[in-house]
Design a protein around this motif. Sequence first.
Motif, PDB file in Angstrom:
ATOM      1  N   MET A 337      23.038  58.763  48.336  1.00 50.05           N
ATOM      2  CA  MET A 337      22.118  58.116  48.964  1.00 50.05           C
ATOM      3  C   MET A 337      20.876  57.835  47.825  1.00 50.05           C
ATOM      4  N   ALA A 338      20.694  58.996  46.992  1.00 48.65           N
ATOM      5  CA  ALA A 338      19.614  58.791  45.964  1.00 48.65           C
ATOM      6  C   ALA A 338      20.261  57.693  44.874  1.00 48.65           C
ATOM      7  N   LEU A 339      21.408  57.942  44.586  1.00 45.32           N
ATOM      8  CA  LEU A 339      21.855  56.811  43.711  1.00 45.32           C
ATOM      9  C   LEU A 339      22.062  55.578  44.161  1.00 45.32           C
ATOM     10  N   LEU A 340      22.461  55.251  45.496  1.00 46.22           N
ATOM     11  CA  LEU A 340      22.352  54.029  46.256  1.00 46.22           C
ATOM     12  C   LEU A 340      20.851  53.455  46.206  1.00 46.22           C
ATOM     13  N   LEU A 341      19.887  54.287  46.510  1.00 48.47           N
ATOM     14  CA  LEU A 341      18.490  53.927  46.817  1.00 48.47           C
ATOM     15  C   LEU A 341      18.028  53.545  45.479  1.00 48.47           C
ATOM     16  N   GLY A 342      18.128  54.637  44.621  1.00 52.98           N
ATOM     17  CA  GLY A 342      17.451  54.126  43.183  1.00 52.98           C
ATOM     18  C   GLY A 342      18.061  52.778  42.624  1.00 52.98           C
ATOM     19  N   GLY A 347      17.368  48.157  40.502  1.00 54.49           N
ATOM     20  CA  GLY A 347      18.517  47.365  39.736  1.00 54.49           C
ATOM     21  C   GLY A 347      19.835  48.218  39.310  1.00 54.49           C
ATOM     22  N   PRO A 348      20.767  47.443  38.876  1.00 50.52           N
ATOM     23  CA  PRO A 348      22.108  47.984  38.813  1.00 50.52           C
ATOM     24  C   PRO A 348      22.133  48.994  37.497  1.00 50.52           C
ATOM     25  N   HIS A 349      21.063  48.901  36.539  1.00 54.23           N
ATOM     26  CA  HIS A 349      21.048  49.647  35.163  1.00 54.23           C
ATOM     27  C   HIS A 349      20.035  50.783  35.270  1.00 54.23           C
ATOM     28  N   SER A 350      19.663  50.945  36.537  1.00 51.32           N
ATOM     29  CA  SER A 350      18.310  51.779  36.570  1.00 51.32           C
ATOM     30  C   SER A 350      18.932  53.311  36.669  1.00 51.32           C
ATOM     31  N   MET A 351      20.071  53.407  37.292  1.00 53.15           N
ATOM     32  CA  MET A 351      20.491  54.854  37.825  1.00 53.15           C
ATOM     33  C   MET A 351      21.948  55.133  37.822  1.00 53.15           C
ATOM     34  N   THR A 352      22.514  56.156  37.091  1.00 51.99           N
ATOM     35  CA  THR A 352      24.001  56.547  37.295  1.00 51.99           C
ATOM     36  C   THR A 352      24.225  57.500  38.234  1.00 51.99           C
ATOM     37  N   ALA A 353      25.378  57.900  38.407  1.00 48.65           N
ATOM     38  CA  ALA A 353      25.750  59.165  39.161  1.00 48.65           C
ATOM     39  C   ALA A 353      25.514  60.156  38.420  1.00 48.65           C
ATOM     40  N   ARG A 354      25.440  60.353  37.138  1.00 43.63           N
ATOM     41  CA  ARG A 354      25.005  61.286  36.417  1.00 43.63           C
ATOM     42  C   ARG A 354      23.515  61.749  36.555  1.00 43.63           C
ATOM     43  N   ASP A 355      22.785  60.703  36.750  1.00 42.45           N
ATOM     44  CA  ASP A 355      21.483  60.959  36.954  1.00 42.45           C
ATOM     45  C   ASP A 355      21.234  61.549  38.544  1.00 42.45           C
ATOM     46  N   LEU A 407      30.322  60.281  43.443  1.00 43.22           N
ATOM     47  CA  LEU A 407      29.558  60.010  44.343  1.00 43.22           C
ATOM     48  C   LEU A 407      29.588  58.539  44.846  1.00 43.22           C
ATOM     49  N   ARG A 408      30.613  57.554  44.069  1.00 43.58           N
ATOM     50  CA  ARG A 408      30.940  56.397  44.716  1.00 43.58           C
ATOM     51  C   ARG A 408      31.954  56.405  45.657  1.00 43.58           C
ATOM     52  N   CYS A 409      33.167  57.409  45.418  1.00 43.34           N
ATOM     53  CA  CYS A 409      34.150  57.385  46.427  1.00 43.34           C
ATOM     54  C   CYS A 409      33.741  58.219  47.537  1.00 43.34           C
TER      55      CYS A 409
END
Length: 453
Positions: A337-342, A347-355, A407-409
């Motif tokens: 949820m942190a990934l999705l919220l970020g 925007g899509p370039h702001s955060m990755t699963a690694r972040d 985190l995506r699947c």
Amino acid sequence: MSAPRTSLLITDAFLYLDRGLEIANGWIFIENGRVVSHGPMTTTPPKAETRLCANGRIVTPGLVNAHHHMYQNLTRSYAPVVNGTLFEWLKGLYPLWATLNEESVYLSSYVAMIELLLGGCTTSMDHHYVHPRPNLIDAQIRAASEIGFRFHATRGSMTRSVKDGGLPPDSVVQDEDTILEDSERLIRRYHDPSPGAMIRVALAPCSLFSVSETIMKESASMAERLDVRLHTHLAEDHDEDRYCQEVYGCTPTEYFERSGWASERSWVAHYIYPATDEIDRLAHRGVCAAQCPCSNMMIGGGSADAMDLRRRGMKVGLGCDGSASTDHASLWLEARMALLLGRYRNGPHSMTARDALDMATRGGAACLGREDEIGHLRPGACADLVIWQLPPFSQAGALSDPVEALLRCAPATAWTTVVNGRILVSEGAPCQSGLETILRAHEHAARRMQKLD
């Protein structure tokens, strides 16, 4: 609980060992509760007493929960307040929480820790600030010790009840002397400052609007004297801003600083509504923050911009928050949820699963002051790790990046959870015995609290 004198080798794994350190097909060797070595499968690993084949699954450091209220799983999804604001929600639940006792706190803590283990969490704090009866923190520590869970108990407190302009009833607040005496008792009895400690204690007045200025200042002083950490909620709600302006003539962050809390000992929960210059000041002083995405979205009160906090130099972890607002204790879900919220926010370039994974591991470890030994799997780190399991149909086609896929699947759960070199979850199931009895007793305690019996 001391580290076991055993060795464990995990092979055939995608190893996410730390930010910037990954091995696509590797092994990791653990001995006496510590990571000893790791390498690719093209090299010969050491021999171990126990050997596990991950069968290509991803292995990560154990997740670190930086903010929680475990007792609240006794009032999950409580119907009368599920759609309330933060203050409405608190006012509705405080009378129920006033019935807490040692047994119900032990049971709720035990259930929370098992649930956290299944969600890949190997270290958690708990912010317990409701004290209608004595020795509730002792009950939590007993549960953690029995399970073998790495636990940071934070002695929360409240001094302001309804008659003082606060939210809680008189029955769950305490006087200043009682709070300070019990805080020192807990630190001296349970806090273990040694490397690899399984139990530590921190001081955690509930919030700026629920305790006196004396408690804030004396807690900071005691933390300095006894060398422990400090935790509280900060800048969580606009009502907090209004309260601090009316009572103290300043913002919550300014009051936090004035009370002697702006130091590297401190980490705060939420930190949703600070001014930019306030973020910069606290980041410079070493204060960390815990974002709680699911709870913030459920209550609808906003959420911290975690990536902005990080850009400004503040270390940010993740927290499940209360099981009566989040209604779960899965730190994997918080990371997702942190990934999705970020990304939704910036925007899509702001955060990755690694972040997001870095926040759930290194960030949480920073909040607890333990970046040197948890939140990563470099040699010398505590042997806290997770082998993750994604259902076959959920991960079908996810071949190019296992970290993003984690985190995506959805949904991912722990296949194996190791704490201090001990396997506590095996093949997706907890290893502890007597869990059915614990769950029955927990249900009875929850029904009694919610007046359903």
